[in-house]
Design an enzyme around this catalytic site. Structure first.
Site, PDB file in Angstrom:
ATOM      1  N   TYR A 135     -32.249 -43.052 -51.334  1.00 58.53           N
ATOM      2  CA  TYR A 135     -32.807 -44.239 -50.662  1.00 58.53           C
ATOM      3  C   TYR A 135     -32.567 -45.500 -51.483  1.00 58.53           C
ATOM      4  CZ  TYR A 135     -35.617 -41.683 -47.186  1.00 58.53           C
ATOM      5  OH  TYR A 135     -36.041 -40.914 -46.132  1.00 58.53           O
ATOM      6  N   LYS A 152     -63.174 -28.896 -62.967  1.00 52.62           N
ATOM      7  CA  LYS A 152     -63.243 -29.833 -61.835  1.00 52.62           C
ATOM      8  C   LYS A 152     -61.849 -30.047 -61.251  1.00 52.62           C
ATOM      9  CE  LYS A 152     -62.949 -33.732 -65.060  1.00 52.62           C
ATOM     10  NZ  LYS A 152     -63.747 -34.706 -65.834  1.00 52.62           N
TER      11      LYS A 152
END
Ligand SMILES: *Cc1c(COP(=O)(O)O)cnc(C)c1O
Length: 338
Positions: free
Chosen positions: A236, A31
Site C-alpha cells: 500500500y 490480567k
C-alpha cells in the site's frame, strides 16, 4: 499463524522472580488474558507450580478463572468493587472510600484488600481518605494492603524512594500483609518486597526482567513469493521500491493480528532460523511483505517473535513497549502450549 507459548518458561520466570524475594509470597498477575497469552492455561500452570495469589484487572476476568482454580487460590480484582459486579469467590482490591463502603455494605464478612495511592495518582485511596476509614478497614481484616510504583523500571528515579516512604508511613502499625512491587519493583531490592510481590511482565519474558527465559515464538506462514524488478513498488502506498531485483515473500498476518502498522519499514525483521529478512512496505490488515532475497530456500513459515527478535526488540521498532506487543496479539493465532 502459530503462537507457541512455553508454559514451563513462564513457570521458570515466576520461580526466578519469587527467588529474588525469598521473604515474600509471589503472586502472578494474569490480567488481560495473561497479557494475551491465555490466562486459562497460564494461571493453572502457575497454580501447579505453587502460586496461590492471582491478580486480574476486572471481575469478569476473575469469573473466567474462578472455576479453573482450586478454592485455596485467591483471585484479586485490581479494579475493586464496581457497581453491579459479581465478586463471588473473588477478592476486590478496594480503591476508594466509595468502593470500601459499597463493598462492606454488600459483602460484609467477605474477603477484600485495600489499595493506597502513594504518588502515582491512578488508583487507590489518598492519605486523607485512608486516614478516615483506616480503623474501620483494619477492624474488618483486609487480606492485604497494596500500592503501585509509577517508575519502577527506572531504578534511579526519585519517585521510587518517595513512594516507598509514603507506603511505609501510610501502613505503619497495620498488622496486615503488605504489597508494593510488580516486576520492576522486585528488581529494586529487598526494601521493596514486603509480604507479597506481584510480577506480571517478567513472567512473560518482558523487560525490565532481563534474565527472563523466552516464552514465545510467533511463526507466520508464507502464502506466496515473487520476483520484483528494480523500480517496482511493494505494498500500500508504494512506500518501498526495489532498488535491484529482489525476491519478496508475503506472510499471512497483519495489524488485525496485533502486528502494529508502525512496524512498516521500521527495521523489524522476519526470521528464517537465524537469518533476518526485513519487513518491506506497509504492514496491512492481514498481510506482511518481506525481502527474502538472502534466503537460499524460503521456509513454509517465518518467525516474527523468536529469541533473535524478542518482544521488547519488536516493541522498540514499533515505538512501544513489550506489554503492548503482547496484549495486542490477536485472536486469529492458533495458540499452542509447550
Ligand atoms: C499490571 C500490574 C502489575 C504487574 O505489573 P508488571 O509490570 O507487568 O509486572 C502489578 N500490580 C498492579 C497494580 C498492576 O496494575
Amino acid at each position: 499463524m502459530s503462537l507457541q507459548i512455553d508454559l514451563q518458561a513462564i513457570v521458570a520466570n515466576w520461580k526466578a522472580l519469587a527467588a529474588k524475594a525469598p521473604g515474600a509470597r509471589a503472586a502472578a498477575v494474569v490480567k488481560a488474558d495473561a497479557y494475551g497469552l491465555g490466562a486459562t492455561r497460564v494461571a493453572p500452570a502457575l497454580y501447579d507450580a505453587g502460586a496461590r495469589d492471582f491478580f486480574v484487572a476486572l471481575a469478569s476476568e476473575g469469573r473466567i478463572l474462578r472455576p479453573l482454580l482450586p478454592d485455596d487460590a485467591r483471585i484479586n480484582v485490581l479494579s475493586g468493587h464496581m457497581e453491579g459486579e459479581d465478586l463471588t469467590g473473588l477478592t476486590p482490591v478496594l480503591n476508594s472510600a466509595e468502593q470500601f463502603f459499597r463493598d462492606r455494605t454488600m459483602r460484609p464478612g467477605k474477603p477484600f484488600a485495600i489499595q493506597l495511592d502513594t504518588g502515582m495518582n491512578r488508583l487507590g485511596m489518598e492519605a486523607a481518605e485512608w486516614a478516615g476509614l483506616r480503623a474501620e478497614a483494619l477492624a474488618a481484616n483486609p487480606a492485604f494492603i497494596m500500592s503501585h510504583l509509577a517508575c519502577a523500571d527506572e531504578p534511579d528515579h526519585p519517585a521510587n524512594a518517595a513512594q516507598l516512604a509514603a507506603f511505609r508511613e501510610m501502613t505503619t502499625g497495620c498488622n496486615v500483609p503488605l504489597s508494593l512491587s510488580a516486576t520492576g519493583g522486585i528488581l529494586l531490592g529487598p526494601d521493596f518486597h514486603f509480604d507479597l510481590i506481584r510480577p506480571g511482565i517478567g513472567l512473560y519474558g518482558g523487560l525490565p526482567f532481563t534474565e527472563a527465559q523466552p516464552v514465545l515464538r510467533l511463526a507466520l506462514p508464507v502464502i506466496q513469493t515473487r520476483e520484483v524488478k528494480a523500480g517496482e513498488i511493494v505494498g500500500y502506498g508504494g512506500t518501498w521500491t526495489a532498488n535491484a531485483p529482489r525476491r519478496i515473500a508475503t506472510v499471512a498476518a497483519g495489524y488485525a493480528d496485533g502486528i502494529l502498522r508502525s512496524l512498516s519499514s521500521s527495521g523489524a525483521q522476519l526470521y528464517a532460523g537465524e537469518t533476518a529478512c526485513p519487513i518491506v512496505g506497509r504492514v496491512s490488515m492481514d498481510l506482511i511483505t518481506t525481502d527474502v532475497t538472502g534466503l537460499a530456500e524460503v521456509p513454509p513459515a517465518l518467525d516474527l517473535i523468536c529469541p533473535a527478535q524478542p518482544i521488547d526488540k519488536l516493541a522498540d521498532f514499533a515505538g512501544t513497549i513489550g506489554y503492548e506487543i503482547l496484549t495486542s496479539l490477536g485472536g486469529r493465532y492458533t495458540r499452542t502450549y509447550l
